[in-house]
Structures are given as C-alpha cells and as structure tokens.
Design a protein around this motif. Structure first.
Motif, PDB file in Angstrom:
ATOM      1  N   ILE A  81      -3.815  20.151   7.687  1.00  0.00           N
ATOM      2  CA  ILE A  81      -2.732  20.616   6.820  1.00  0.00           C
ATOM      3  C   ILE A  81      -1.426  20.001   7.316  1.00  0.00           C
ATOM      4  CG2 ILE A  81      -1.509  22.623   5.898  1.00  0.00           C
ATOM      5  CD1 ILE A  81      -3.915  24.335   6.736  1.00  0.00           C
ATOM      6  N   HIS A  82      -0.586  19.544   6.395  1.00  0.00           N
ATOM      7  CA  HIS A  82       0.701  18.941   6.743  1.00  0.00           C
ATOM      8  C   HIS A  82       1.620  19.993   7.372  1.00  0.00           C
ATOM      9  CE1 HIS A  82       4.645  17.063   6.213  1.00  0.00           C
ATOM     10  NE2 HIS A  82       3.974  15.924   6.323  1.00  0.00           N
ATOM     11  N   LYS A  83       2.426  19.568   8.333  1.00  0.00           N
ATOM     12  CA  LYS A  83       3.273  20.506   9.082  1.00  0.00           C
ATOM     13  C   LYS A  83       4.268  21.258   8.205  1.00  0.00           C
ATOM     14  CE  LYS A  83       6.461  16.887  10.561  1.00  0.00           C
ATOM     15  NZ  LYS A  83       7.023  16.199  11.710  1.00  0.00           N
ATOM     16  N   THR A  84       4.752  20.650   7.145  1.00  0.00           N
ATOM     17  CA  THR A  84       5.690  21.338   6.257  1.00  0.00           C
ATOM     18  C   THR A  84       5.015  22.524   5.573  1.00  0.00           C
ATOM     19  OG1 THR A  84       6.804  19.245   5.845  1.00  0.00           O
ATOM     20  CG2 THR A  84       7.266  21.027   4.316  1.00  0.00           C
ATOM     21  N   LYS A  85       3.789  22.323   5.127  1.00  0.00           N
ATOM     22  CA  LYS A  85       3.053  23.415   4.483  1.00  0.00           C
ATOM     23  C   LYS A  85       2.748  24.528   5.481  1.00  0.00           C
ATOM     24  CE  LYS A  85       0.930  20.943   0.680  1.00  0.00           C
ATOM     25  NZ  LYS A  85      -0.317  20.737  -0.056  1.00  0.00           N
ATOM     26  N   ILE A  86       2.408  24.143   6.704  1.00  0.00           N
ATOM     27  CA  ILE A  86       2.128  25.150   7.732  1.00  0.00           C
ATOM     28  C   ILE A  86       3.383  25.960   8.021  1.00  0.00           C
ATOM     29  CG2 ILE A  86       1.567  25.518  10.168  1.00  0.00           C
ATOM     30  CD1 ILE A  86      -0.425  23.240   9.908  1.00  0.00           C
ATOM     31  N   SER A  87       4.504  25.292   8.107  1.00  0.00           N
ATOM     32  CA  SER A  87       5.766  25.976   8.386  1.00  0.00           C
ATOM     33  C   SER A  87       6.067  27.038   7.328  1.00  0.00           C
ATOM     34  CB  SER A  87       6.899  24.953   8.461  1.00  0.00           C
ATOM     35  OG  SER A  87       8.116  25.591   8.706  1.00  0.00           O
ATOM     36  N   ARG A  88       5.880  26.693   6.075  1.00  0.00           N
ATOM     37  CA  ARG A  88       6.101  27.657   4.989  1.00  0.00           C
ATOM     38  C   ARG A  88       5.110  28.822   5.076  1.00  0.00           C
ATOM     39  NH1 ARG A  88       5.892  23.254   0.918  1.00  0.00           N
ATOM     40  NH2 ARG A  88       7.799  22.123   1.299  1.00  0.00           N
ATOM     41  N   ALA A  89       3.865  28.494   5.353  1.00  0.00           N
ATOM     42  CA  ALA A  89       2.837  29.537   5.453  1.00  0.00           C
ATOM     43  C   ALA A  89       3.124  30.472   6.624  1.00  0.00           C
ATOM     44  CB  ALA A  89       1.453  28.895   5.610  1.00  0.00           C
TER      45      ALA A  89
END
Length: 142
Positions: free
Chosen positions: A64-72
């Motif tokens: 998973i891309h880090k930006t998506k993880i950050s939002r999650a």
C-alpha cells in the motif's frame, strides 16, 4: 490485436474481476459495521495479525502506498482503533498498535472475513482450493 485474443480468458482480466467481486462483497462488512474504507481495513488487519508496526512496515508488507496508509492511520486513530507511539531515536517514525477497541474490531472482522471466504469457496473441493491458493500466491510472488 490477435484475432484469437479473448478478454474472457485473459488472466489479468479474470484476476481483476475475481478480486473486485471478492473485495466489494467483503467491503460491506467493514463499511457497514465500522464505517471503514478498504485501506483502513488492511491496516487494521495487518496490525492485528502481525503486531505493532510502523506505517512503512505495513506499506512494505501490504503493498500500500504511504499516502494511503497515512490517511487510513489518521482515520483509525480518530476512531480510537489504533494509537501511535513515537520511536525514540527517530521522531519522524511512529510505532502503530491496536487499542482494545481496535482489537475487538479486528477480531470481529476476521471472523466475518473467514465466513466470507468460506461462503465464496463453498463450491470448491479442498484440493481445488489448495491449488487455487497456491497458484495465486505464485502469481503474486508471495
């Protein structure tokens, strides 16, 4: 395009269709029960399965891309399903862990996932399932 090309037998097409159907059907469980998005579920399940990790570790393990993880992570933290603890030697990194509420949600959703998996594969023999899972792992490079 070759005259004998058939989209219906093109493996990437079949894999995508199967993955989308399986994912969308299961999405109802985490969306309806907890208001989660797919990436939130994936972060939650990785922490529940593998224990405390950083966002980078989850990204590497789950693809998973880090930006998506950050939002999650932000959404799960807001719902009090996880907490962050700063790593002492590197303030830019945080160790993520499930809270008791996050553990409860994880346990509930993994039971739902197991039931979903069983329902989705009920028409397969044990040998067929072993072969299917082995082939998918090999394609995925797992």
């Amino acid at each position: 395009m070759p005259a004998d090309f058939r989209l219906e037998t093109f493996l990437p097409y079949l894999l995508n269709r199967a993955a989308e159907k399986a994912s969308l059907d299961f999405a109802r469980a985490y969306r309806d029960r907890y208001g989660m998005l797919r990436t939130e579920w994936r972060v939650l399940v990785h922490l529940g399965r593998f224990g405390d990790m950083t966002a980078s570790q989850i990204g590497a393990r789950a693809g998973i891309h880090k930006t998506k993880i950050s939002r999650a992570v932000a959404a799960l933290e807001q719902r009090r399903f996880l907490r962050r603890l700063n790593v002492e030697d590197d303030r830019r990194r945080a160790m993520l862990s499930l809270t008791p509420a996050g553990r409860d949600a994880h346990d509930d959703l993994t039971r739902a996932a197991a039931a979903h998996d069983a329902a989705m594969t009920e028409g397969f023999t044990a040998a067929e399932l072993d072969t299917l899972r082995d082939c998918l792992r090999r394609i995925a490079g797992l």
